[in-house]
Scaffold this motif. Sequence first.
Motif, PDB file in Angstrom:
ATOM      1  N   ILE A 123     -29.767 -50.442  16.118  1.00 12.76           N
ATOM      2  CA  ILE A 123     -30.928 -51.104  15.640  1.00 12.76           C
ATOM      3  C   ILE A 123     -30.590 -52.819  15.313  1.00 12.76           C
ATOM      4  O   ILE A 123     -31.286 -53.782  15.544  1.00 12.76           O
ATOM      5  CB  ILE A 123     -31.475 -50.605  14.567  1.00 12.76           C
ATOM      6  CG1 ILE A 123     -31.974 -49.127  14.872  1.00 12.76           C
ATOM      7  CG2 ILE A 123     -32.722 -51.423  13.919  1.00 12.76           C
ATOM      8  CD1 ILE A 123     -32.997 -49.228  16.026  1.00 12.76           C
ATOM      9  N   ALA A 124     -29.273 -52.902  14.831  1.00 17.60           N
ATOM     10  CA  ALA A 124     -29.016 -54.306  14.481  1.00 17.60           C
ATOM     11  C   ALA A 124     -28.863 -55.060  15.782  1.00 17.60           C
ATOM     12  O   ALA A 124     -29.129 -56.274  15.660  1.00 17.60           O
ATOM     13  CB  ALA A 124     -27.480 -54.173  13.656  1.00 17.60           C
ATOM     14  N   LEU A 126     -30.304 -54.540  18.705  1.00 15.95           N
ATOM     15  CA  LEU A 126     -31.664 -54.739  19.131  1.00 15.95           C
ATOM     16  C   LEU A 126     -32.325 -55.927  18.416  1.00 15.95           C
ATOM     17  O   LEU A 126     -32.980 -56.780  19.123  1.00 15.95           O
ATOM     18  CB  LEU A 126     -32.216 -53.470  19.222  1.00 15.95           C
ATOM     19  CG  LEU A 126     -33.816 -53.334  19.803  1.00 15.95           C
ATOM     20  CD1 LEU A 126     -33.728 -53.652  21.221  1.00 15.95           C
ATOM     21  CD2 LEU A 126     -34.492 -52.103  19.706  1.00 15.95           C
ATOM     22  N   SER A 127     -32.320 -56.101  17.105  1.00 11.86           N
ATOM     23  CA  SER A 127     -32.904 -57.078  16.231  1.00 11.86           C
ATOM     24  C   SER A 127     -32.513 -58.646  16.665  1.00 11.86           C
ATOM     25  O   SER A 127     -33.351 -59.412  16.333  1.00 11.86           O
ATOM     26  CB  SER A 127     -32.730 -56.640  14.960  1.00 11.86           C
ATOM     27  OG  SER A 127     -31.474 -57.245  14.512  1.00 11.86           O
ATOM     28  N   VAL A 128     -31.361 -58.752  17.259  1.00 12.63           N
ATOM     29  CA  VAL A 128     -30.902 -60.102  17.733  1.00 12.63           C
ATOM     30  C   VAL A 128     -30.757 -60.274  19.008  1.00 12.63           C
ATOM     31  O   VAL A 128     -30.330 -61.384  19.573  1.00 12.63           O
ATOM     32  CB  VAL A 128     -29.504 -60.406  16.855  1.00 12.63           C
ATOM     33  CG1 VAL A 128     -29.638 -60.484  15.392  1.00 12.63           C
ATOM     34  CG2 VAL A 128     -28.405 -59.303  17.432  1.00 12.63           C
ATOM     35  N   THR A 133     -38.909 -55.318  21.972  1.00 12.52           N
ATOM     36  CA  THR A 133     -38.539 -54.374  20.914  1.00 12.52           C
ATOM     37  C   THR A 133     -39.564 -53.425  20.697  1.00 12.52           C
ATOM     38  O   THR A 133     -39.451 -52.295  19.933  1.00 12.52           O
ATOM     39  CB  THR A 133     -37.917 -54.897  19.497  1.00 12.52           C
ATOM     40  OG1 THR A 133     -39.147 -55.929  19.144  1.00 12.52           O
ATOM     41  CG2 THR A 133     -36.487 -55.826  19.807  1.00 12.52           C
TER      42      THR A 133
END
Length: 284
Positions: A123-124, A126-128, A133
């Motif tokens: 998730i970390a 994917l967030s950047v 998303t």
Amino acid sequence: MSESQVQPSTLYIVATPIGNLADISQRARDILAQVDVIACENTRHTQRLLSAFAIKNKTLSMHDHNERQRQEQIAALLKEGKSVALVSDAGTPLISDPGFHLVRHCRQQSLNVSPIPGACAAIAALSVAGLPTDRFTFEGFLPSKSGARQATLTELAYETRTMVFYDAPRRAIDTVEDIVKTLGGERYVVMARELTKTFETVHSDTAENLLAWLQQDPNQLKGEMVLIIEGNKVDPTAIPAHVVATLKLLLAEMKPKKACAIAAEIHGVKKNALYEYALAMKES
């Protein structure tokens, strides 16, 4: 704010830092300090984490090779009124880490299982990543052997969602080579390495350009890695109009999977391509 109070007969699934120790939550620290025992993937690794926060508690090893045996022992502790925390070496337990069999076993016996959320590398990253998303699929670790890896990637060639993988940086060049072979050199890929650590790197480019970048910089072949691949972009013009017409007629009468299977058989086209087109048509 008062400390988090541990409840009896509860299994806590506790997320721990993936690199930067400051990312641990206060609630996680409270739970780890208060439970009766901590079940961990690697007791020595977890002891270092506990020492960093001056937490002294009992630990119990629970990993891929003994999970089925430990689940009975842990369930028995919970039935006695004890509380147990489950941690992996880093991140959120069960996400490509041990714990699934234990959690399922406990839930089947109506024992309380509670999440203590926190860091998760997938998730970390994917967030950047800068990729969509709203829809994504987590595929876990890619196979270590090239043949199996190519087979996995080929199966996902028509996947329209953003795809998230774990992989070892030491074989990153081989992996990206396989992406080029199976998905094409123009497919957009993001490599997130050593997240939250000193040498954190998030690099994005086409698979072909990413491969050249990795070949030029061996420092990128170290540490932990999350690989994120852009989903397949559906091109409606790639499916002949007469096939689309058949598919639309079938979709009006039946579920997408069945409609796509019949249309594919009638016209001799790939079922996966029709299914992705049907999904895209539904979303639009």
